[in-house]
Motif scaffolding. Sequence first.
Motif, PDB file in Angstrom:
ATOM      1  N   TRP A  21     -67.771   0.805  64.160  1.00 27.77           N
ATOM      2  CA  TRP A  21     -68.451  -0.527  63.888  1.00 27.77           C
ATOM      3  C   TRP A  21     -69.550  -0.033  63.705  1.00 27.77           C
ATOM      4  O   TRP A  21     -71.209  -0.461  64.191  1.00 27.77           O
ATOM      5  N   LEU A  24     -70.561  -0.451  60.473  1.00 31.06           N
ATOM      6  CA  LEU A  24     -70.478  -2.332  60.351  1.00 31.06           C
ATOM      7  C   LEU A  24     -72.539  -2.445  60.832  1.00 31.06           C
ATOM      8  O   LEU A  24     -73.077  -3.256  60.025  1.00 31.06           O
ATOM      9  N   MET A 100     -60.811  -7.651  66.381  1.00 30.53           N
ATOM     10  CA  MET A 100     -60.870  -6.549  65.534  1.00 30.53           C
ATOM     11  C   MET A 100     -59.473  -5.940  66.184  1.00 30.53           C
ATOM     12  O   MET A 100     -59.439  -5.108  67.278  1.00 30.53           O
ATOM     13  N   ILE A 132     -58.873 -10.354  63.627  1.00 30.11           N
ATOM     14  CA  ILE A 132     -59.046  -8.580  61.910  1.00 30.11           C
ATOM     15  C   ILE A 132     -58.545  -8.102  62.093  1.00 30.11           C
ATOM     16  O   ILE A 132     -58.393  -7.442  63.126  1.00 30.11           O
ATOM     17  N   SER A 155     -57.400 -12.253  59.704  1.00 33.06           N
ATOM     18  CA  SER A 155     -57.943 -11.665  58.156  1.00 33.06           C
ATOM     19  C   SER A 155     -57.394 -10.537  58.256  1.00 33.06           C
ATOM     20  O   SER A 155     -57.981  -9.620  58.975  1.00 33.06           O
ATOM     21  N   ILE A 157     -58.813  -7.209  56.961  1.00 34.83           N
ATOM     22  CA  ILE A 157     -60.418  -6.373  56.176  1.00 34.83           C
ATOM     23  C   ILE A 157     -60.159  -5.200  56.554  1.00 34.83           C
ATOM     24  O   ILE A 157     -59.718  -4.027  57.634  1.00 34.83           O
ATOM     25  N   LYS A 347     -67.327  -9.217  54.485  1.00 36.00           N
ATOM     26  CA  LYS A 347     -65.625 -10.268  54.885  1.00 36.00           C
ATOM     27  C   LYS A 347     -65.902 -10.570  56.101  1.00 36.00           C
ATOM     28  O   LYS A 347     -66.229 -11.257  56.580  1.00 36.00           O
ATOM     29  N   ILE A 348     -66.535  -9.579  56.833  1.00 37.80           N
ATOM     30  CA  ILE A 348     -66.905  -9.400  58.171  1.00 37.80           C
ATOM     31  C   ILE A 348     -67.571 -10.797  59.018  1.00 37.80           C
ATOM     32  O   ILE A 348     -67.442 -11.948  59.495  1.00 37.80           O
ATOM     33  N   SER A 349     -68.134 -10.529  58.097  1.00 40.65           N
ATOM     34  CA  SER A 349     -69.684 -11.266  58.726  1.00 40.65           C
ATOM     35  C   SER A 349     -69.920 -13.175  58.238  1.00 40.65           C
ATOM     36  O   SER A 349     -69.781 -13.916  58.139  1.00 40.65           O
ATOM     37  N   CYS A 352     -67.112 -15.087  60.133  1.00 41.21           N
ATOM     38  CA  CYS A 352     -68.384 -14.931  61.531  1.00 41.21           C
ATOM     39  C   CYS A 352     -68.661 -16.390  61.428  1.00 41.21           C
ATOM     40  O   CYS A 352     -68.385 -17.370  62.150  1.00 41.21           O
TER      41      CYS A 352
END
Length: 472
Positions: A21, A24, A100, A132, A155, A157, A347-349, A352
């Motif tokens: 985290w 990220l 996640m 995720i 997903s 990731i 990918k995470i953004s 979102c």
Amino acid sequence: MKIVIDGIFFQIANTGIARVWQTLLKKWCDSGFIENIILINRGYTAPEVQGLKYYHLPLFNYEEEALFSIQLQYICDQFNADLFISTYYTTPLFTPSILMIHDMIPEVIGLDLKEFWWREKHYSILYASRYITVSRNTTEDLIKFFPEIEPSQISTIYNGVDNIFFPASPSEITATEDNFAIGSPYVLLVGSRLSLNNYKNATILFKALNESEELQQLTIVCVGGEKTLEPQLADLCGNINICLIQPTDWELRAIYSGAIALVYPSLYEGFGLPILEAMACGCPVITCSNSSLPEVGGDAAIYINGQDVGEMVEALKKVQNKAIRHQLIEKGKKQAKKFSWSTAADKISSLCLKTIDEGKNRPKKFNFMGLWQDFRQTQVQERKYRLLAGEINQKNIELHQAIAQLEGEHRNLTEQIEQQNQLIAQLESRNQALQVDLDHYSLQIEELSNTKKTLKRLCKKALGKLLRFRIN
């Protein structure tokens, strides 16, 4: 667009999930996505990231799980949040969320799922809009334990490897080894060594060195984990040299670079970040052929059966072969480059944004949300009743203690009264005896007095006769 992220894990531990985290957030700072995020910072435990908005709260109180869902929803409402993300299994009441999943360790290794965090994990899974996972294996395990989840909601990731990890120079390696007094050559264990139900499985490395005199030249360098060696491992030390250290990431880079190998013998992992860190630093890897580990290691690691000490012995000998070692190092560097934090953050953004857009067009799950809010509200009431019952129980305990104290005091007073009565009886008996003696002595005195009077009269008579006799 506003996304509320609960930074609760920064309060809990400074381990792999915290590293994920923190990285990220830094990548989102670089991309500008950070402008959309409000991070809940509990007890000022979250890292400082430029441009990040913080909402400060006291440290999390595990007793107030349901109450905190209400508070989280209040925070989401305050910022008109479109999405909620927790770093570790907390939930609001109705704001959509992405969860996640780093691993399914509790479910796979058979921990007590009624314990607080594992129970909250299951609540979070039921609540989430999307998921995720950090590996395909974790995706498969999530579906296995929660078959009601649609694969399209998940997903995968992958995590990345931090840019700080690259091969160190020989002088850096030597300086770092000298600083920590590391005996060379050495193999590395990174992170927890045993953990829950011994799934980290470091015992296999200790047993392997015990079985082979040839391998006992190697020092085992333990990075992180418990600050003292666990008794279970200490019993296996024998002639093995052990070095426990807590290096910075920059120092860890040099330690990876100088190691014979990273030994990562876990019986289960959701990802396996140290594998990538080691490979990026040019350190060969010995790991197990289970769970997510082959996804991360690819063809660049030596794989063993995590229960076979003989395979570990052979792997440790094999990794010291110059040709094999060179091949592993080169493959490892290429493998590490496949995993990027920038890619993961992007990918995470994007996910979102997709989840927020879907939420606007998707019919609300009123039945579920209503049940969820009722459930959390019921937990609040249940907690209030539990606290009230606890207070009543405490009052009862105090009352029983007071009664017991009074009864004890009453017994003491009764005993004292009985002792006083016995003393009075003794005194009365003694008084009676003294009275008898007094009466007896009074009679004797009276008799003596009478005798005295008689003697006095006799003396007077005798004296009179004597006087008359002398006169005549």
